[in-house]
Design a protein around this motif. Structure first.
Motif, PDB file in Angstrom:
ATOM      1  N   SER A  13      43.964  45.360  44.543  1.00 55.47           N
ATOM      2  CA  SER A  13      43.307  45.991  45.683  1.00 55.47           C
ATOM      3  C   SER A  13      43.497  47.503  45.624  1.00 55.47           C
ATOM      4  O   SER A  13      44.603  48.002  45.458  1.00 55.47           O
ATOM      5  CB  SER A  13      43.904  45.440  46.978  1.00 55.47           C
ATOM      6  N   GLY A  14      42.414  48.235  45.718  1.00 55.90           N
ATOM      7  CA  GLY A  14      42.458  49.682  45.608  1.00 55.90           C
ATOM      8  C   GLY A  14      42.050  50.194  44.249  1.00 55.90           C
ATOM      9  O   GLY A  14      41.668  51.361  44.098  1.00 55.90           O
ATOM     10  N   ASP A  15      42.143  49.324  43.226  1.00 58.63           N
ATOM     11  CA  ASP A  15      41.679  49.695  41.900  1.00 58.63           C
ATOM     12  C   ASP A  15      40.179  49.463  41.793  1.00 58.63           C
ATOM     13  O   ASP A  15      39.561  48.811  42.644  1.00 58.63           O
ATOM     14  CB  ASP A  15      42.374  48.853  40.818  1.00 58.63           C
ATOM     15  N   SER A  16      39.592  49.971  40.732  1.00 50.56           N
ATOM     16  CA  SER A  16      38.187  49.697  40.456  1.00 50.56           C
ATOM     17  C   SER A  16      37.990  48.208  40.198  1.00 50.56           C
ATOM     18  O   SER A  16      38.855  47.537  39.612  1.00 50.56           O
ATOM     19  CB  SER A  16      37.738  50.499  39.230  1.00 50.56           C
ATOM     20  N   ASN A  17      36.867  47.666  40.630  1.00 48.01           N
ATOM     21  CA  ASN A  17      36.558  46.258  40.379  1.00 48.01           C
ATOM     22  C   ASN A  17      35.888  46.038  39.026  1.00 48.01           C
ATOM     23  O   ASN A  17      35.516  44.914  38.695  1.00 48.01           O
ATOM     24  CB  ASN A  17      35.635  45.712  41.484  1.00 48.01           C
ATOM     25  N   ILE A  18      35.694  47.111  38.270  1.00 43.70           N
ATOM     26  CA  ILE A  18      35.053  46.988  36.972  1.00 43.70           C
ATOM     27  C   ILE A  18      35.814  45.986  36.110  1.00 43.70           C
ATOM     28  O   ILE A  18      37.044  46.002  36.027  1.00 43.70           O
ATOM     29  CB  ILE A  18      34.999  48.365  36.263  1.00 43.70           C
ATOM     30  N   ILE A  19      35.082  45.093  35.450  1.00 44.77           N
ATOM     31  CA  ILE A  19      35.675  44.069  34.591  1.00 44.77           C
ATOM     32  C   ILE A  19      35.711  44.591  33.160  1.00 44.77           C
ATOM     33  O   ILE A  19      34.675  44.883  32.568  1.00 44.77           O
ATOM     34  CB  ILE A  19      34.855  42.761  34.649  1.00 44.77           C
ATOM     35  N   LYS A  20      36.913  44.725  32.614  1.00 37.80           N
ATOM     36  CA  LYS A  20      37.064  45.271  31.268  1.00 37.80           C
ATOM     37  C   LYS A  20      37.108  44.151  30.235  1.00 37.80           C
ATOM     38  O   LYS A  20      37.926  43.232  30.331  1.00 37.80           O
ATOM     39  CB  LYS A  20      38.343  46.110  31.181  1.00 37.80           C
ATOM     40  N   ILE A  21      36.192  44.246  29.249  1.00 33.91           N
ATOM     41  CA  ILE A  21      36.143  43.279  28.159  1.00 33.91           C
ATOM     42  C   ILE A  21      36.611  44.001  26.891  1.00 33.91           C
ATOM     43  O   ILE A  21      36.073  45.046  26.535  1.00 33.91           O
ATOM     44  CB  ILE A  21      34.722  42.715  27.960  1.00 33.91           C
ATOM     45  N   ARG A  79      37.398  36.014  37.977  1.00 33.84           N
ATOM     46  CA  ARG A  79      37.811  37.362  38.403  1.00 33.84           C
ATOM     47  C   ARG A  79      38.689  37.240  39.639  1.00 33.84           C
ATOM     48  O   ARG A  79      38.245  36.790  40.693  1.00 33.84           O
ATOM     49  CB  ARG A  79      36.580  38.224  38.713  1.00 33.84           C
ATOM     50  N   ILE A  80      39.954  37.631  39.484  1.00 36.20           N
ATOM     51  CA  ILE A  80      40.935  37.540  40.568  1.00 36.20           C
ATOM     52  C   ILE A  80      41.128  38.907  41.207  1.00 36.20           C
ATOM     53  O   ILE A  80      41.341  39.903  40.508  1.00 36.20           O
ATOM     54  CB  ILE A  80      42.284  37.023  40.038  1.00 36.20           C
ATOM     55  N   GLN A  81      41.035  38.957  42.516  1.00 37.64           N
ATOM     56  CA  GLN A  81      41.373  40.166  43.259  1.00 37.64           C
ATOM     57  C   GLN A  81      42.730  39.944  43.922  1.00 37.64           C
ATOM     58  O   GLN A  81      42.894  39.044  44.745  1.00 37.64           O
ATOM     59  CB  GLN A  81      40.311  40.475  44.314  1.00 37.64           C
ATOM     60  N   ALA A  82      43.710  40.771  43.534  1.00 33.77           N
ATOM     61  CA  ALA A  82      45.074  40.609  44.030  1.00 33.77           C
ATOM     62  C   ALA A  82      45.489  41.828  44.844  1.00 33.77           C
ATOM     63  O   ALA A  82      44.872  42.892  44.766  1.00 33.77           O
ATOM     64  CB  ALA A  82      46.034  40.402  42.860  1.00 33.77           C
TER      65      ALA A  82
END
Length: 297
Positions: A167-175, A192-195
Protein backbone atom coordinates in the motif's frame (compact mmCIF):
# COMPACT_ATOMS: atom_id res chain seq x y z
CA UNK A 1 39.78 -39.17 5.24
CA UNK A 2 38.30 -42.58 5.83
CA UNK A 3 34.65 -42.65 6.74
CA UNK A 4 31.28 -44.34 6.51
CA UNK A 5 28.78 -44.12 3.71
CA UNK A 6 26.07 -41.50 4.04
CA UNK A 7 23.69 -43.70 2.05
CA UNK A 8 24.00 -47.46 1.84
CA UNK A 9 22.86 -47.44 -1.78
CA UNK A 10 25.63 -45.06 -2.91
CA UNK A 11 29.41 -45.28 -2.61
CA UNK A 12 29.90 -41.65 -3.67
CA UNK A 13 28.94 -39.82 -0.47
CA UNK A 14 30.76 -40.26 2.84
CA UNK A 15 30.96 -38.73 6.31
CA UNK A 16 33.89 -38.76 8.69
CA UNK A 17 35.84 -36.92 11.41
CA UNK A 18 39.30 -35.61 10.60
CA UNK A 19 42.44 -35.34 12.78
CA UNK A 20 41.25 -31.95 14.07
CA UNK A 21 37.98 -33.57 15.19
CA UNK A 22 36.03 -31.65 12.58
CA UNK A 23 33.00 -33.16 10.89
CA UNK A 24 33.77 -34.02 7.26
CA UNK A 25 31.52 -34.69 4.31
CA UNK A 26 33.18 -35.88 1.13
CA UNK A 27 32.16 -36.87 -2.36
CA UNK A 28 34.33 -39.23 -4.37
CA UNK A 29 34.30 -40.51 -7.93
CA UNK A 30 36.61 -42.42 -10.26
CA UNK A 31 38.89 -40.33 -12.46
CA UNK A 32 41.21 -37.38 -12.01
CA UNK A 33 39.37 -34.08 -12.48
CA UNK A 34 40.79 -30.59 -12.07
CA UNK A 35 38.47 -28.00 -10.55
CA UNK A 36 39.82 -24.49 -11.14
CA UNK A 37 37.69 -22.47 -8.76
CA UNK A 38 37.11 -23.58 -5.17
CA UNK A 39 34.73 -21.26 -3.27
CA UNK A 40 35.72 -19.80 0.09
CA UNK A 41 32.86 -20.16 2.54
CA UNK A 42 32.59 -19.16 6.19
CA UNK A 43 32.69 -22.10 8.59
CA UNK A 44 33.59 -24.56 5.82
CA UNK A 45 36.96 -25.73 4.53
CA UNK A 46 36.70 -27.12 0.99
CA UNK A 47 39.37 -28.95 -0.98
CA UNK A 48 39.76 -31.17 -4.02
CA UNK A 49 42.03 -34.16 -3.38
CA UNK A 50 43.26 -36.93 -5.67
CA UNK A 51 44.04 -40.52 -4.71
CA UNK A 52 45.31 -42.89 -7.41
CA UNK A 53 42.51 -42.71 -10.01
CA UNK A 54 40.00 -40.98 -7.75
CA UNK A 55 38.85 -37.40 -7.14
CA UNK A 56 37.42 -36.31 -3.79
CA UNK A 57 35.55 -33.16 -2.87
CA UNK A 58 36.23 -32.77 0.85
CA UNK A 59 34.14 -30.39 2.95
CA UNK A 60 35.06 -29.88 6.63
CA UNK A 61 33.01 -27.99 9.22
CA UNK A 62 35.16 -25.56 11.20
CA UNK A 63 32.42 -24.52 13.67
CA UNK A 64 31.06 -27.48 15.62
CA UNK A 65 28.03 -25.51 16.84
CA UNK A 66 26.67 -25.82 13.30
CA UNK A 67 26.81 -29.62 13.10
CA UNK A 68 23.02 -30.09 12.72
CA UNK A 69 22.88 -27.71 9.77
CA UNK A 70 26.01 -29.29 8.29
CA UNK A 71 24.37 -32.71 8.50
CA UNK A 72 21.32 -31.40 6.68
CA UNK A 73 23.48 -29.92 3.91
CA UNK A 74 25.38 -33.20 3.44
CA UNK A 75 22.15 -35.16 3.12
CA UNK A 76 20.68 -32.65 0.69
CA UNK A 77 23.79 -32.59 -1.51
CA UNK A 78 23.78 -36.38 -1.64
CA UNK A 79 20.06 -36.57 -2.36
CA UNK A 80 20.18 -34.07 -5.24
CA UNK A 81 23.32 -35.47 -6.89
CA UNK A 82 23.01 -39.22 -6.40
CA UNK A 83 22.51 -39.87 -10.12
CA UNK A 84 25.68 -38.06 -11.23
CA UNK A 85 29.10 -39.56 -11.80
CA UNK A 86 32.58 -38.34 -12.73
CA UNK A 87 33.35 -34.66 -13.11
CA UNK A 88 29.65 -33.75 -13.20
CA UNK A 89 29.21 -35.25 -9.72
CA UNK A 90 32.05 -33.12 -8.31
CA UNK A 91 30.95 -29.91 -10.06
CA UNK A 92 27.25 -30.24 -9.20
CA UNK A 93 28.00 -31.17 -5.58
CA UNK A 94 30.34 -28.19 -5.27
CA UNK A 95 27.68 -25.87 -6.70
CA UNK A 96 25.12 -27.24 -4.26
CA UNK A 97 27.44 -26.76 -1.27
CA UNK A 98 28.10 -23.19 -2.37
CA UNK A 99 24.36 -22.48 -2.62
CA UNK A 100 23.90 -23.75 0.94
CA UNK A 101 26.88 -21.83 2.33
CA UNK A 102 24.82 -18.92 3.67
CA UNK A 103 22.46 -21.38 5.38
CA UNK A 104 25.11 -22.24 7.97
CA UNK A 105 25.43 -18.67 9.25
CA UNK A 106 23.06 -16.31 7.44
CA UNK A 107 24.55 -13.01 6.32
CA UNK A 108 21.32 -11.09 7.05
CA UNK A 109 22.50 -8.34 4.69
CA UNK A 110 18.88 -7.58 3.83
CA UNK A 111 16.56 -8.10 0.88
CA UNK A 112 15.77 -5.42 -1.65
CA UNK A 113 12.25 -3.99 -1.43
CA UNK A 114 11.13 -6.06 -4.43
CA UNK A 115 12.77 -9.24 -3.10
CA UNK A 116 11.06 -8.81 0.25
CA UNK A 117 7.60 -8.23 -1.23
CA UNK A 118 7.95 -11.08 -3.71
CA UNK A 119 9.06 -13.50 -0.99
CA UNK A 120 6.38 -12.34 1.45
CA UNK A 121 3.72 -12.76 -1.25
CA UNK A 122 4.81 -16.29 -2.08
CA UNK A 123 4.89 -17.39 1.57
CA UNK A 124 1.48 -15.79 2.14
CA UNK A 125 0.05 -17.55 -0.90
CA UNK A 126 1.55 -20.85 0.24
CA UNK A 127 0.37 -20.71 3.85
CA UNK A 128 -2.81 -18.61 3.82
CA UNK A 129 -4.34 -19.14 0.37
CA UNK A 130 -3.36 -22.59 -0.92
CA UNK A 131 -2.60 -24.70 2.18
CA UNK A 132 -6.14 -24.28 3.64
CA UNK A 133 -7.57 -25.64 0.38
CA UNK A 134 -5.29 -28.52 -0.64
CA UNK A 135 -3.35 -29.18 2.58
CA UNK A 136 0.24 -28.29 3.39
CA UNK A 137 1.92 -31.31 1.78
CA UNK A 138 0.42 -30.65 -1.64
CA UNK A 139 0.84 -26.89 -1.31
CA UNK A 140 4.57 -27.27 -0.60
CA UNK A 141 4.92 -29.66 -3.52
CA UNK A 142 3.12 -27.22 -5.84
CA UNK A 143 5.34 -24.31 -4.75
CA UNK A 144 8.40 -23.81 -6.90
CA UNK A 145 10.05 -21.50 -4.38
CA UNK A 146 13.32 -19.68 -4.98
CA UNK A 147 14.67 -22.23 -7.45
CA UNK A 148 14.81 -20.11 -10.58
CA UNK A 149 12.10 -21.93 -12.49
CA UNK A 150 9.03 -20.58 -14.23
CA UNK A 151 5.77 -19.84 -12.37
CA UNK A 152 5.61 -19.70 -8.56
CA UNK A 153 3.01 -22.45 -8.16
CA UNK A 154 2.15 -25.32 -10.49
CA UNK A 155 -0.94 -27.31 -9.54
CA UNK A 156 -1.65 -30.14 -11.94
CA UNK A 157 -3.06 -28.44 -15.06
CA UNK A 158 -2.78 -24.83 -13.88
CA UNK A 159 -0.02 -22.48 -12.76
CA UNK A 160 -0.03 -19.29 -10.69
CA UNK A 161 2.45 -16.43 -10.88
CA UNK A 162 2.28 -14.12 -7.84
CA UNK A 163 3.05 -10.41 -7.76
CA UNK A 164 2.84 -8.37 -4.55
CA UNK A 165 2.72 -4.62 -4.02
CA UNK A 166 2.62 -2.61 -0.79
CA UNK A 167 0.00 0.00 0.00
CA UNK A 168 1.43 3.34 -1.07
CA UNK A 169 3.69 1.83 -3.70
CA UNK A 170 2.98 1.87 -7.41
CA UNK A 171 0.54 -0.83 -8.53
CA UNK A 172 2.57 -1.44 -11.67
CA UNK A 173 3.16 -5.18 -12.17
CA UNK A 174 6.82 -5.92 -12.87
CA UNK A 175 7.61 -8.88 -15.13
CA UNK A 176 11.27 -9.89 -15.06
CA UNK A 177 11.61 -12.59 -17.72
CA UNK A 178 10.06 -14.31 -20.74
CA UNK A 179 9.16 -17.30 -18.60
CA UNK A 180 6.98 -15.67 -15.95
CA UNK A 181 3.97 -15.35 -18.27
CA UNK A 182 4.87 -18.22 -20.60
CA UNK A 183 2.04 -20.74 -20.38
CA UNK A 184 3.30 -24.28 -19.85
CA UNK A 185 0.11 -25.66 -18.35
CA UNK A 186 -3.49 -25.67 -19.59
CA UNK A 187 -4.24 -22.53 -17.58
CA UNK A 188 -2.00 -19.77 -16.22
CA UNK A 189 -3.17 -17.14 -13.74
CA UNK A 190 -1.51 -13.98 -12.48
CA UNK A 191 -2.24 -13.35 -8.79
CA UNK A 192 -1.76 -9.71 -7.77
CA UNK A 193 -1.65 -9.19 -4.00
CA UNK A 194 -2.08 -5.78 -2.42
CA UNK A 195 -0.56 -5.78 1.07
CA UNK A 196 -0.11 -3.23 3.83
CA UNK A 197 2.17 -3.03 6.84
CA UNK A 198 0.60 -3.85 10.20
CA UNK A 199 1.45 -3.63 13.88
CA UNK A 200 3.81 -6.30 15.22
CA UNK A 201 1.08 -8.31 16.94
CA UNK A 202 -1.02 -8.49 13.78
CA UNK A 203 -0.53 -9.69 10.24
CA UNK A 204 2.06 -12.11 8.91
CA UNK A 205 5.85 -11.94 8.99
CA UNK A 206 8.41 -13.93 7.03
CA UNK A 207 9.50 -15.56 10.28
CA UNK A 208 6.08 -16.62 11.55
CA UNK A 209 4.98 -17.93 8.15
CA UNK A 210 8.22 -19.90 7.78
CA UNK A 211 7.99 -21.30 11.31
CA UNK A 212 4.36 -22.27 10.74
CA UNK A 213 5.36 -24.08 7.55
CA UNK A 214 8.26 -25.79 9.33
CA UNK A 215 5.93 -27.01 12.08
CA UNK A 216 3.81 -28.79 9.47
CA UNK A 217 6.76 -30.49 7.77
CA UNK A 218 7.80 -34.10 7.92
CA UNK A 219 11.58 -34.61 8.00
CA UNK A 220 11.81 -34.89 4.20
CA UNK A 221 9.51 -31.90 3.75
CA UNK A 222 11.73 -29.80 6.02
CA UNK A 223 14.61 -30.40 3.58
CA UNK A 224 12.34 -29.29 0.76
CA UNK A 225 11.09 -26.18 2.59
CA UNK A 226 14.60 -25.05 3.52
CA UNK A 227 15.83 -25.71 -0.01
CA UNK A 228 13.03 -23.56 -1.47
CA UNK A 229 13.53 -20.67 0.94
CA UNK A 230 17.24 -20.66 1.82
CA UNK A 231 18.41 -18.01 -0.65
CA UNK A 232 16.04 -15.24 0.44
CA UNK A 233 15.23 -16.28 4.00
CA UNK A 234 18.90 -16.35 4.99
CA UNK A 235 19.54 -13.02 3.28
CA UNK A 236 16.64 -11.20 4.99
CA UNK A 237 17.59 -8.86 7.83
CA UNK A 238 16.24 -9.43 11.34
CA UNK A 239 13.95 -6.43 10.86
CA UNK A 240 12.57 -7.88 7.62
CA UNK A 241 12.02 -11.27 9.24
CA UNK A 242 9.87 -9.74 11.97
CA UNK A 243 8.10 -7.06 9.93
CA UNK A 244 4.39 -7.87 9.55
CA UNK A 245 2.06 -7.26 6.64
CA UNK A 246 -1.45 -8.34 5.75
CA UNK A 247 -3.28 -8.86 2.49
CA UNK A 248 -5.78 -6.05 1.80
CA UNK A 249 -7.15 -7.79 -1.30
CA UNK A 250 -6.03 -9.76 -4.28
CA UNK A 251 -6.87 -9.91 -7.96
CA UNK A 252 -6.65 -12.88 -10.31
CA UNK A 253 -6.05 -12.50 -14.05
CA UNK A 254 -6.40 -15.15 -16.74
CA UNK A 255 -3.18 -15.15 -18.75
CA UNK A 256 -4.76 -16.39 -21.97
CA UNK A 257 -3.56 -15.93 -25.55
CA UNK A 258 -4.83 -12.33 -25.64
CA UNK A 259 -3.24 -11.26 -22.36
CA UNK A 260 -0.55 -8.58 -22.92
CA UNK A 261 2.83 -10.24 -22.45
CA UNK A 262 6.25 -10.75 -23.98
CA UNK A 263 7.19 -14.40 -24.41
CA UNK A 264 10.00 -16.08 -26.29
CA UNK A 265 7.78 -17.14 -29.18
CA UNK A 266 6.85 -13.54 -29.98
CA UNK A 267 10.27 -11.87 -30.26
CA UNK A 268 13.41 -12.11 -32.32
CA UNK A 269 15.84 -14.78 -31.12
CA UNK A 270 18.55 -12.14 -30.83
CA UNK A 271 16.73 -10.74 -27.76
CA UNK A 272 17.90 -12.95 -24.93
CA UNK A 273 16.19 -11.34 -21.93
CA UNK A 274 13.36 -8.92 -21.16
CA UNK A 275 11.95 -6.89 -18.27
CA UNK A 276 8.70 -4.97 -18.60
CA UNK A 277 5.75 -3.62 -16.61
CA UNK A 278 1.99 -4.00 -16.85
CA UNK A 279 -0.61 -1.42 -15.86
CA UNK A 280 -3.31 -3.28 -13.89
CA UNK A 281 -5.89 -0.68 -14.96
CA UNK A 282 -5.59 -2.14 -18.46
CA UNK A 283 -6.20 -5.72 -17.35
CA UNK A 284 -9.86 -5.51 -16.34
CA UNK A 285 -10.99 -7.68 -19.26
CA UNK A 286 -8.79 -10.52 -18.00
CA UNK A 287 -9.79 -10.39 -14.34
CA UNK A 288 -11.28 -13.61 -12.98
CA UNK A 289 -14.07 -12.99 -10.48
CA UNK A 290 -13.19 -15.96 -8.30
CA UNK A 291 -11.41 -16.60 -5.05
CA UNK A 292 -8.33 -18.85 -4.91
CA UNK A 293 -10.54 -21.54 -3.35
CA UNK A 294 -13.00 -21.38 -6.27
CA UNK A 295 -10.14 -21.37 -8.75
CA UNK A 296 -8.66 -24.57 -7.33
CA UNK A 297 -11.94 -26.49 -7.00
Amino acid sequence: PNGSRLYKKSRNFWVSINADEQLVFFVKTKGIFKIKKIPKLKNLSISIDHFDNETRLVCSLTDLTLRDKFSLIAKRVAFKNSEHEGQQLIVESLNEIQEWGNFLKPTRVGLTHDEYLGFWGELYTLMELITPIVGFSDALRFWIGQQGKKQDFTLNDLAIETKTSLSGDSNIIKISSYEQLQKNTKKLYLLRIQANKTENNEGFSLKNMFEKAKSLCSKDQEFELIDKTKTLYNKASEVQLDETCDCLKYFIYDVNDDFPKIIKDNVDQAITAVKYSLNPNSLNDFEVKKTIAELLE
